[in-house]
Design a protein around this motif. Structure first.
Motif, mmCIF file in Angstrom:
data_model
loop_
_atom_site.group_PDB
_atom_site.id
_atom_site.type_symbol
_atom_site.label_atom_id
_atom_site.label_comp_id
_atom_site.label_asym_id
_atom_site.label_seq_id
_atom_site.Cartn_x
_atom_site.Cartn_y
_atom_site.Cartn_z
ATOM 1 N N VAL A 54 0.832 -1.201 0.000
ATOM 2 C CA VAL A 54 0.000 0.000 0.000
ATOM 3 C C VAL A 54 0.869 1.253 0.000
ATOM 4 C CG1 VAL A 54 -1.670 1.333 1.339
ATOM 5 C CG2 VAL A 54 -1.962 -1.133 1.081
ATOM 6 N N VAL A 55 1.932 1.248 0.771
ATOM 7 C CA VAL A 55 2.837 2.395 0.786
ATOM 8 C C VAL A 55 3.417 2.650 -0.599
ATOM 9 C CG1 VAL A 55 5.089 3.201 1.602
ATOM 10 C CG2 VAL A 55 3.434 2.304 3.223
ATOM 11 N N CYS A 56 3.831 1.589 -1.278
ATOM 12 C CA CYS A 56 4.380 1.740 -2.643
ATOM 13 C C CYS A 56 3.328 2.297 -3.596
ATOM 14 C CB CYS A 56 4.897 0.397 -3.151
ATOM 15 S SG CYS A 56 6.411 -0.171 -2.361
ATOM 16 N N GLU A 57 2.101 1.790 -3.492
ATOM 17 C CA GLU A 57 1.035 2.273 -4.369
ATOM 18 C C GLU A 57 0.737 3.746 -4.106
ATOM 19 O OE1 GLU A 57 -2.245 -0.268 -3.622
ATOM 20 O OE2 GLU A 57 -1.417 -1.988 -4.737
ATOM 21 N N LEU A 58 0.642 4.119 -2.838
ATOM 22 C CA LEU A 58 0.358 5.516 -2.507
ATOM 23 C C LEU A 58 1.503 6.419 -2.936
ATOM 24 C CD1 LEU A 58 -1.280 5.292 1.047
ATOM 25 C CD2 LEU A 58 -2.376 5.346 -1.195
ATOM 26 N N ASN A 59 2.728 5.950 -2.782
ATOM 27 C CA ASN A 59 3.880 6.752 -3.201
ATOM 28 C C ASN A 59 3.874 6.956 -4.710
ATOM 29 O OD1 ASN A 59 6.553 7.987 -2.368
ATOM 30 N ND2 ASN A 59 7.258 6.515 -3.895
ATOM 31 N N ASP A 60 3.543 5.908 -5.461
ATOM 32 C CA ASP A 60 3.476 6.036 -6.923
ATOM 33 C C ASP A 60 2.398 7.047 -7.336
ATOM 34 O OD1 ASP A 60 5.480 4.191 -7.199
ATOM 35 O OD2 ASP A 60 4.139 2.501 -7.652
ATOM 36 N N ARG A 61 1.243 6.983 -6.668
ATOM 37 C CA ARG A 61 0.163 7.926 -6.996
ATOM 38 C C ARG A 61 0.562 9.354 -6.648
ATOM 39 N NH1 ARG A 61 -4.691 4.693 -4.030
ATOM 40 N NH2 ARG A 61 -4.395 2.667 -5.041
ATOM 41 N N LEU A 62 1.278 9.506 -5.538
ATOM 42 C CA LEU A 62 1.727 10.842 -5.143
ATOM 43 C C LEU A 62 2.691 11.412 -6.169
ATOM 44 C CD1 LEU A 62 1.825 13.131 -3.070
ATOM 45 C CD2 LEU A 62 3.684 11.892 -1.919
ATOM 46 N N GLU A 63 3.615 10.577 -6.640
ATOM 47 C CA GLU A 63 4.566 11.041 -7.652
ATOM 48 C C GLU A 63 3.850 11.436 -8.930
ATOM 49 O OE1 GLU A 63 7.461 7.997 -8.139
ATOM 50 O OE2 GLU A 63 8.494 8.432 -6.247
ATOM 51 N N GLU A 64 2.838 10.648 -9.314
ATOM 52 C CA GLU A 64 2.060 10.985 -10.512
ATOM 53 C C GLU A 64 1.308 12.293 -10.317
ATOM 54 O OE1 GLU A 64 -0.454 7.676 -11.174
ATOM 55 O OE2 GLU A 64 1.172 6.304 -11.757
ATOM 56 N N PHE A 65 0.744 12.466 -9.126
ATOM 57 C CA PHE A 65 -0.030 13.670 -8.831
ATOM 58 C C PHE A 65 0.854 14.912 -8.907
ATOM 59 C CE2 PHE A 65 -1.831 16.460 -5.315
ATOM 60 C CZ PHE A 65 -2.841 16.985 -6.103
ATOM 61 N N VAL A 66 2.059 14.810 -8.364
ATOM 62 C CA VAL A 66 2.969 15.948 -8.374
ATOM 63 C C VAL A 66 3.536 16.194 -9.770
ATOM 64 C CG1 VAL A 66 5.156 16.831 -7.455
ATOM 65 C CG2 VAL A 66 3.561 15.662 -5.945
ATOM 66 N N ALA A 67 3.710 15.132 -10.551
ATOM 67 C CA ALA A 67 4.315 15.274 -11.872
ATOM 68 C C ALA A 67 3.324 15.714 -12.940
ATOM 69 C CB ALA A 67 4.963 13.953 -12.286
ATOM 70 N N ASP A 68 2.035 15.500 -12.694
ATOM 71 C CA ASP A 68 1.020 15.857 -13.691
ATOM 72 C C ASP A 68 1.049 17.354 -13.987
ATOM 73 O OD1 ASP A 68 0.136 13.340 -14.124
ATOM 74 O OD2 ASP A 68 -1.619 13.472 -12.834
ATOM 75 N N GLU A 69 0.699 17.675 -15.205
ATOM 76 C CA GLU A 69 0.548 19.083 -15.595
ATOM 77 C C GLU A 69 -0.932 19.430 -15.663
ATOM 78 O OE1 GLU A 69 2.801 21.209 -15.799
ATOM 79 O OE2 GLU A 69 4.654 20.081 -15.981
ATOM 80 N N PRO A 70 -1.322 20.588 -15.143
ATOM 81 C CA PRO A 70 -0.468 21.498 -14.373
ATOM 82 C C PRO A 70 -0.214 20.977 -12.970
ATOM 83 C CG PRO A 70 -2.707 22.302 -14.361
ATOM 84 C CD PRO A 70 -2.708 21.080 -15.249
ATOM 85 N N ARG A 71 0.908 21.337 -12.405
ATOM 86 C CA ARG A 71 1.241 20.899 -11.059
ATOM 87 C C ARG A 71 0.262 21.523 -10.056
ATOM 88 N NH1 ARG A 71 6.165 18.454 -11.374
ATOM 89 N NH2 ARG A 71 7.431 18.991 -13.201
ATOM 90 N N PRO A 72 0.053 20.833 -8.919
ATOM 91 C CA PRO A 72 -0.896 21.364 -7.926
ATOM 92 C C PRO A 72 -0.369 22.644 -7.274
ATOM 93 C CG PRO A 72 0.246 19.426 -7.075
ATOM 94 C CD PRO A 72 0.614 19.538 -8.520
ATOM 95 N N THR A 73 -0.910 23.767 -7.702
ATOM 96 C CA THR A 73 -0.497 25.055 -7.137
ATOM 97 C C THR A 73 -1.672 25.845 -6.579
ATOM 98 O OG1 THR A 73 -0.656 26.079 -9.323
ATOM 99 C CG2 THR A 73 1.514 25.262 -8.655
ATOM 100 N N THR A 74 -2.889 25.400 -6.864
ATOM 101 C CA THR A 74 -4.063 26.088 -6.316
ATOM 102 C C THR A 74 -4.194 25.744 -4.835
ATOM 103 O OG1 THR A 74 -5.557 24.255 -6.810
ATOM 104 C CG2 THR A 74 -5.210 25.893 -8.553
ATOM 105 N N PRO A 75 -4.904 26.548 -4.063
ATOM 106 C CA PRO A 75 -5.108 26.214 -2.649
ATOM 107 C C PRO A 75 -5.700 24.822 -2.442
ATOM 108 C CG PRO A 75 -5.742 28.480 -3.063
ATOM 109 C CD PRO A 75 -5.448 27.882 -4.409
#
Length: 222
Positions: A54-75
């Motif tokens: 589960v940790v590996c899966e969540l880490n992979d999703r987090l990396e995808e979330f941060v790498a996606d364009e546009p990056r999360p910059t809204t509140p």
């Protein structure tokens, strides 16, 4: 152009947190086959086997979330990121503590050394008929002795390592439940926010649930 991409809608951000909550709660229902000679580890083996995945899966999703364009910059995006990262960090730390506890249990039980014969008493072990501080029934005592014999441990030692295993299982259960419920609370907040500006102030009440919980724990530890 990626610059023209719209930020993720609140429903998708909330879905990210909800999916993470379901993954974390799934650790508590994971099963792992337990051999009779390791029955005292049964309470923790499910979480110990499912947790790292589960940790590996969540880490992979987090990396995808941060790498996606546009990056999360809204509140709202940053709020989601903070909640998710807090959950991942908390879960990773809790699983590390579980692993340490299991290592200690295994050391106490003599793994991987040769198991003791059940009838051989060890220093601090109680006698067969008065070994327990708990009020067990005759059937429970018989079951304990049978399980202890299969594990190659004196009954008193078996009860001790099983108790430690149950305590470790209780700790990881509490952690997973708190993480999962915190993620769901933050998901509901993100989904129900009237505007994208979910951070309405600078105080601690504007932080995600899990971040506030972690800060409270740090304050309590000081």
């Amino acid at each position: 152009m990626t610059a023209d991409c719209a930020p993720l809608p609140r429903t998708e951000l909330a879905g990210l947190l909800t999916d993470a909550a379901q993954s974390v709660s799934g650790i508590l229902t994971a099963e792992y086959p337990t051999a009779a000679n390791r029955s005292y580890l049964h309470p923790v083996l499910g979480a110990l086997s499912a947790g790292p995945r589960v940790v590996c899966e969540l880490n992979d999703r987090l990396e995808e979330f941060v790498a996606d364009e546009p990056r999360p910059t809204t509140p709202t995006g940053l709020f989601t990121l903070a909640s998710y990262a807090a959950a991942l960090g908390w879960l990773t730390e809790s699983l590390a503590e579980l692993t340490t506890s299991v290592d200690q249990i295994c050391t106490r039980a003599g793994i991987p050394t040769v198991p003791q014969e059940p009838e051989v008493a060890t220093p601090g072990s109680a006698e067969p008929d008065g070994e327990f501080d708990f009020a067990f029934s005759a059937l429970e005592l018989a079951a304990i002795r049978t399980a202890a014999e299969a594990a190659g441990l004196p009954p008193g030692d078996y009860v001790e390592v099983l108790s430690e295993s149950l305590l470790a299982a209780s700790r990881i259960t509490d952690a997973c439940m708190e993480i999962s419920s915190g993620l769901l609370e933050d998901a509901a907040y993100v989904r129900g926010a009237a505007t994208d500006h979910v951070w309405i102030g600078d105080g601690p009440d504007s932080l995600p649930t899990l971040v506030r919980s972690l800060l409270a724990r740090m304050d309590a530890a000081e």
